[in-house]
Design a protein around this motif. Structure first.
Motif: not given
Ligand SMILES: [Zn+2]
Ligand SMILES: [Zn+2]
Length: 247
Positions: A13-37
């Protein structure tokens, strides 16, 4: 469908960002990509009782360290974690005493699925292929709401990278290097490399994430990376924590 970038750094982590993760909010499911902070922030976006799936690319700490704070998600539905073989062993080793709260003690149920390379139709339609990184790593290609979202991190540009991104509506690609050295021991990508993958794959949009915090110490450096990638693939964005992209 929305993609929310929760963490956009590689390594730490740095002042610019946390370690990697993204969330796809789709019609049928939440999909999380990776589990950085960054995954801790998913709590603010998971509001409905849709299924929640977490896809881990590999077990480097910047992709799994946020599991340590998974109880913050505070969901009622089960969480299913997908990755390649070794997933169960990794979870048992790190997320257990004396290092962290065992995942079995979470207030919600956690299921695990170990995948082999291939195409799947359950519980959602997706494909996973190995990438070119120092330790075994999966890239993913999801078919959601008649759109294709591809996620490739960590890797140097490679054949499977381009296959997974083929014609994707959105390619989310790592950008660990600012300038990729000739002797790239770890296997990461720089802005030009990601632009080339998107161009070769004829993707529609490219979002760069997983910026090395040592190579991209400031927001300005990420914008510079975006500019360089755009010379090769015009529809490129550098992601920042909290950025939302609609597909
Ligand atoms: Zn990484
Ligand atoms: Zn890695």
């Amino acid at each position: 469908m929305k993609i929310i970038f929760l963490g956009t750094n590689g390594w730490y982590d740095s002042a610019v960002g946390s370690t990697v993760s993204a969330l796809i909010d789709s019609k049928d499911a939440y999909i999380i990509l990776d589990a950085g902070f960054g995954i801790v922030k998913a709590r603010d976006y998971i509001k409905e009782d849709k299924p929640v799936y977490l896809f881990l690319t590999h077990f480097h700490m910047d992709h799994v360290c946020g599991l340590h704070a998974l109880s913050r998600l505070n969901i009622k539905q089960p969480l299913t974690i997908f990755s390649h073989s070794g997933l169960k062993k990794m979870l048992k080793t790190i997320f257990d005493h004396p290092y962290a709260m065992p995942l079995s003690d979470m207030s919600f149920q956690i299921k695990t699925v170990e995948l082999k390379e291939g195409n799947f139709i359950q519980p959602i339609k997706f494909e996973c292929r190995s990438l070119d990184h120092i330790d075994y790593t999966f890239g993913y290609r999801f078919y959601l709401e008649d759109k294709i979202i591809s996620y490739c991190s960590d890797t140097k540009p490679c054949i499977n990278d381009i296959k997974l991104a083929d014609g994707a509506d959105l390619l989310i690609h790592e950008c660990g290097w600012n300038i990729r050295p000739a002797d790239d021991f770890w296997g990461h990508t720089d802005p030009e490399g990601a632009g080339e993958v998107a161009a070769k794959a004829r993707a529609k949009k490219l979002c760069l994430t997983h910026f090395g915090p040592n190579a991209f110490e400031t927001r300005a450096k990420r914008f510079d990376g975006q500019k360089r990638a755009r010379k090769i693939f015009k529809n490129t964005l550098s992601a920042f924590d909290g950025m939302v992209v609609k597909v």
